[in-house]
Design a protein around this motif. Structure first.
Motif, PDB file in Angstrom:
ATOM      1  N   LYS A   1      16.555 -15.035 -13.858  1.00  0.00           N
ATOM      2  CA  LYS A   1      17.926 -15.518 -13.701  1.00  0.00           C
ATOM      3  C   LYS A   1      18.752 -14.544 -12.867  1.00  0.00           C
ATOM      4  CE  LYS A   1      18.153 -18.230 -17.966  1.00  0.00           C
ATOM      5  NZ  LYS A   1      18.841 -18.416 -19.267  1.00  0.00           N
ATOM      6  N   ARG A   2      18.448 -13.274 -13.025  1.00  0.00           N
ATOM      7  CA  ARG A   2      19.119 -12.247 -12.219  1.00  0.00           C
ATOM      8  C   ARG A   2      18.051 -11.525 -11.414  1.00  0.00           C
ATOM      9  NH1 ARG A   2      20.777  -6.614 -13.421  1.00  0.00           N
ATOM     10  NH2 ARG A   2      22.347  -6.047 -11.871  1.00  0.00           N
ATOM     11  N   CYS A   3      17.833 -11.995 -10.200  1.00  0.00           N
ATOM     12  CA  CYS A   3      16.800 -11.424  -9.337  1.00  0.00           C
ATOM     13  C   CYS A   3      17.427 -10.332  -8.482  1.00  0.00           C
ATOM     14  CB  CYS A   3      16.195 -12.512  -8.453  1.00  0.00           C
ATOM     15  SG  CYS A   3      14.900 -11.878  -7.352  1.00  0.00           S
ATOM     16  N   ILE A   4      17.115  -9.071  -8.794  1.00  0.00           N
ATOM     17  CA  ILE A   4      17.756  -7.961  -8.085  1.00  0.00           C
ATOM     18  C   ILE A   4      17.218  -7.808  -6.670  1.00  0.00           C
ATOM     19  CG2 ILE A   4      18.376  -6.745 -10.197  1.00  0.00           C
ATOM     20  CD1 ILE A   4      16.026  -4.858  -9.721  1.00  0.00           C
ATOM     21  N   SER A   5      15.934  -8.144  -6.446  1.00  0.00           N
ATOM     22  CA  SER A   5      15.387  -8.040  -5.088  1.00  0.00           C
ATOM     23  C   SER A   5      16.060  -9.059  -4.164  1.00  0.00           C
ATOM     24  CB  SER A   5      13.874  -8.239  -5.092  1.00  0.00           C
ATOM     25  OG  SER A   5      13.525  -9.512  -5.607  1.00  0.00           O
ATOM     26  N   LYS A   6      16.310 -10.243  -4.669  1.00  0.00           N
ATOM     27  CA  LYS A   6      16.995 -11.264  -3.878  1.00  0.00           C
ATOM     28  C   LYS A   6      18.409 -10.819  -3.539  1.00  0.00           C
ATOM     29  CE  LYS A   6      18.181 -16.192  -3.925  1.00  0.00           C
ATOM     30  NZ  LYS A   6      18.141 -17.459  -4.708  1.00  0.00           N
ATOM     31  N   THR A   7      19.083 -10.242  -4.523  1.00  0.00           N
ATOM     32  CA  THR A   7      20.444  -9.743  -4.292  1.00  0.00           C
ATOM     33  C   THR A   7      20.450  -8.632  -3.251  1.00  0.00           C
ATOM     34  OG1 THR A   7      21.060 -10.266  -6.586  1.00  0.00           O
ATOM     35  CG2 THR A   7      22.461  -8.705  -5.400  1.00  0.00           C
ATOM     36  N   THR A   8      19.485  -7.737  -3.345  1.00  0.00           N
ATOM     37  CA  THR A   8      19.393  -6.633  -2.385  1.00  0.00           C
ATOM     38  C   THR A   8      19.154  -7.147  -0.967  1.00  0.00           C
ATOM     39  OG1 THR A   8      18.620  -5.031  -4.019  1.00  0.00           O
ATOM     40  CG2 THR A   8      18.032  -4.616  -1.734  1.00  0.00           C
ATOM     41  N   ILE A   9      18.244  -8.116  -0.818  1.00  0.00           N
ATOM     42  CA  ILE A   9      17.923  -8.663   0.514  1.00  0.00           C
ATOM     43  C   ILE A   9      19.140  -9.380   1.104  1.00  0.00           C
ATOM     44  CG2 ILE A   9      16.512 -10.380   1.733  1.00  0.00           C
ATOM     45  CD1 ILE A   9      14.227  -9.636  -0.232  1.00  0.00           C
TER      46      ILE A   9
ATOM     47  N   THR B   1      22.447  -8.851   0.259  1.00  0.00           N
ATOM     48  CA  THR B   1      23.660  -8.035   0.392  1.00  0.00           C
ATOM     49  C   THR B   1      23.417  -6.635   0.939  1.00  0.00           C
ATOM     50  OG1 THR B   1      23.493  -7.129  -1.866  1.00  0.00           O
ATOM     51  CG2 THR B   1      24.625  -9.248  -1.591  1.00  0.00           C
ATOM     52  N   GLY B   2      22.191  -6.157   0.853  1.00  0.00           N
ATOM     53  CA  GLY B   2      21.896  -4.793   1.267  1.00  0.00           C
ATOM     54  C   GLY B   2      22.269  -3.754   0.229  1.00  0.00           C
ATOM     55  N   GLU B   3      22.694  -4.206  -0.943  1.00  0.00           N
ATOM     56  CA  GLU B   3      23.116  -3.289  -1.997  1.00  0.00           C
ATOM     57  C   GLU B   3      21.917  -2.803  -2.818  1.00  0.00           C
ATOM     58  OE1 GLU B   3      25.899  -5.366  -4.381  1.00  0.00           O
ATOM     59  OE2 GLU B   3      27.493  -5.363  -2.859  1.00  0.00           O
ATOM     60  N   ILE B   4      22.077  -1.610  -3.399  1.00  0.00           N
ATOM     61  CA  ILE B   4      21.091  -1.093  -4.356  1.00  0.00           C
ATOM     62  C   ILE B   4      21.476  -1.627  -5.736  1.00  0.00           C
ATOM     63  CG2 ILE B   4      20.153   0.971  -5.451  1.00  0.00           C
ATOM     64  CD1 ILE B   4      20.700   2.457  -2.825  1.00  0.00           C
ATOM     65  N   VAL B   5      20.547  -2.318  -6.364  1.00  0.00           N
ATOM     66  CA  VAL B   5      20.839  -3.002  -7.632  1.00  0.00           C
ATOM     67  C   VAL B   5      19.863  -2.517  -8.701  1.00  0.00           C
ATOM     68  CG1 VAL B   5      21.264  -5.233  -8.729  1.00  0.00           C
ATOM     69  CG2 VAL B   5      21.502  -5.009  -6.236  1.00  0.00           C
ATOM     70  N   GLU B   6      20.364  -2.433  -9.958  1.00  0.00           N
ATOM     71  CA  GLU B   6      19.535  -1.966 -11.073  1.00  0.00           C
ATOM     72  C   GLU B   6      19.573  -2.952 -12.232  1.00  0.00           C
ATOM     73  OE1 GLU B   6      19.622   2.343 -12.135  1.00  0.00           O
ATOM     74  OE2 GLU B   6      21.312   2.395 -10.733  1.00  0.00           O
ATOM     75  N   LYS B   7      18.505  -2.962 -13.002  1.00  0.00           N
ATOM     76  CA  LYS B   7      18.459  -3.688 -14.269  1.00  0.00           C
ATOM     77  C   LYS B   7      17.286  -3.157 -15.071  1.00  0.00           C
ATOM     78  CE  LYS B   7      15.540  -7.672 -13.041  1.00  0.00           C
ATOM     79  NZ  LYS B   7      15.425  -9.153 -13.084  1.00  0.00           N
ATOM     80  N   GLU B   8      17.141  -3.646 -16.286  1.00  0.00           N
ATOM     81  CA  GLU B   8      15.996  -3.270 -17.125  1.00  0.00           C
ATOM     82  C   GLU B   8      15.110  -4.479 -17.349  1.00  0.00           C
ATOM     83  OE1 GLU B   8      16.866  -1.190 -20.723  1.00  0.00           O
ATOM     84  OE2 GLU B   8      17.589   0.596 -19.667  1.00  0.00           O
ATOM     85  N   GLU B   9      13.811  -4.228 -17.355  1.00  0.00           N
ATOM     86  CA  GLU B   9      12.833  -5.285 -17.596  1.00  0.00           C
ATOM     87  C   GLU B   9      11.792  -4.792 -18.587  1.00  0.00           C
ATOM     88  OE1 GLU B   9      12.469  -8.331 -16.913  1.00  0.00           O
ATOM     89  OE2 GLU B   9      13.769  -8.762 -15.199  1.00  0.00           O
ATOM     90  N   LYS B  10      11.286  -5.716 -19.383  1.00  0.00           N
ATOM     91  CA  LYS B  10      10.209  -5.406 -20.300  1.00  0.00           C
ATOM     92  C   LYS B  10       8.908  -5.935 -19.732  1.00  0.00           C
ATOM     93  CE  LYS B  10       8.915  -5.540 -25.181  1.00  0.00           C
ATOM     94  NZ  LYS B  10       9.273  -6.008 -26.540  1.00  0.00           N
TER      95      LYS B  10
END
Length: 372
Positions: free
Chosen positions: A71-79, A81-90
């Motif tokens: 639901k929150r894909c950080i790689s998609k957001t980075t591609i 926007t160019g931003e560095i994004v973080e989250k936690e995954e199990k």
């Protein structure tokens, strides 16, 4: 060895590529690169070995045990926007902090995202355990506060005196203590004490003061003797040198209405409020501290009349500070006493609350004893 058929620049590029791969494969963290379609195009050695199957060409979410995109894909957001994004995954039984950064081509265009997985399982378990222990500690503190509040004297009449008070700790537990108790048929003991600091250690010290003062009241009826004995027993605790307390102790003779008192370093001197005005009950003496092996205290006596009131208080009252750092002070306290005939204690409390800037920094207690 470099390939002999390659030009110098090509050899350098190959060398740098192998050098970069060696660095990535030598990392503890997992590293993968994901293209715009969500497909994995690179995986470093630690991640390959940990997962144990082919990852290149698979969808990024499949490694996480999911059947559809996050639901929150950080790689998609980075591609995008160019931003560095973080989250936690199990992943399996482990928890990872994942950071996504953009990967650009020679034209500066973002074509992929690199994700670095850092194992934070141990940290999260420690945090969870810390939260659990804090919950237990908070419950213990809540019970301790409830017990501490129950040991204060009851409000109301004690033969020919009336007792009222307000007790307001700055934290869960307080270093302020006061008590009123019968010594014999003619005498009533009254004291107020302030232990240095706040919290658990200070509250435990208040228990020591209460227990000791009630234990010595029969043997040492004179306030000066009682405080000397309190000091002696305090020394036997063998605490750190920075631990000390102050106490003002008075013994009221109910028949002749005299109050004999001694001061153990309590700088918040009680105030006698009578028809003729206010009087500070001046008395000097050293705190209960490890600085002295033996302390002798001096006594003073004051004659009381029916209707007289004595206000005992701790330094949290006069040392309350406004936004400029100015203390409330004794003068303001006396002005409230002179201008407020009824509901004196609530009036003082309201003035302190209004004067205080920000959080209450110190415990304070107000004890009012009225001669009936």
């Amino acid at each position: 060895m470099l390939d002999k058929g390659l030009g110098f620049d090509e050899k350098k590029i190959r060398c740098h590529q192998r050098f970069a791969n060696d660095i990535l494969d030598g990392m503890i963290d997992w590293v993968r690169v994901i293209d715009k379609t969500g497909t994995i195009i690179y995986v470093n050695k630690p991640m390959r070995e940990a997962i144990g199957r082919q990852l290149i060409g698979t969808k990024c979410y499949s490694v996480l045990g999911k059947g559809s995109p996050c639901k929150r894909c950080i790689s998609k957001t980075t591609i995008l926007t160019g931003e560095i994004v973080e989250k936690e995954e199990k992943v399996g039984e482990k928890i990872f902090s994942v950071k996504s950064s953009p990967v650009k081509d020679e034209n500066g265009e973002i074509y992929a995202a690199v994700e670095v997985f850092r194992d934070v399982t141990r940290e999260r378990k420690l945090e969870k355990e810390l939260i659990r222990k804090n919950e237990i500690l908070n419950e213990d503190l809540r019970i301790a506060r409830s017990l501490q509040s129950k040991i204060f004297p009851r409000k109301g009449n004690y033969d020919n005196i009336n007792v009222d008070y307000i007790y307001k700790p700055s934290e869960m537990l307080s270093g302020d203590m006061f008590d009123v108790f019968h010594i014999d048929e003619e005498h009533i003991g009254i004291y107020i004490s302030d232990v240095v600091g706040h919290g658990v250690s200070a509250s435990m010290m208040t228990m020591f003061v209460r227990q000791t003062m009630r234990a010595v009241k029969d043997e040492y009826k004179a306030p000066a003797k009682a405080l000397s004995e309190l000091h002696k027993r305090f020394l036997s605790l063998d605490l750190e040198d920075d631990k000390y307390l102050t106490i003002f102790y008075g013994v009221l003779n109910k028949k002749d209405k005299t109050l004999v008192f001694a001061n153990g370093g309590h700088n918040s001197l009680p105030i006698l409020i009578g028809k003729d005005g206010v009087q500070i009950l001046e008395a000097k003496g050293y705190p209960i501290t490890y600085l002295f092996n033996k302390v002798d205290y001096k006594e003073r006596k004051v004659k009381l009349k029916s209707g007289d009131k004595i206000l005992f208080y701790t330094d949290g009252v006069i040392e309350a500070k406004d936004k400029s750092g100015e203390e409330f002070g004794l003068k303001r306290l006396i002005n409230i006493i002179k201008n407020e005939n009824e509901n004196l204690l609530p009036a003082i409390e309201n003035n302190i609350d209004n004067y205080n800037f920000g959080k209450q920094e110190d415990d304070f207690a107000l004890l009012m004893v009225e001669v009936l």
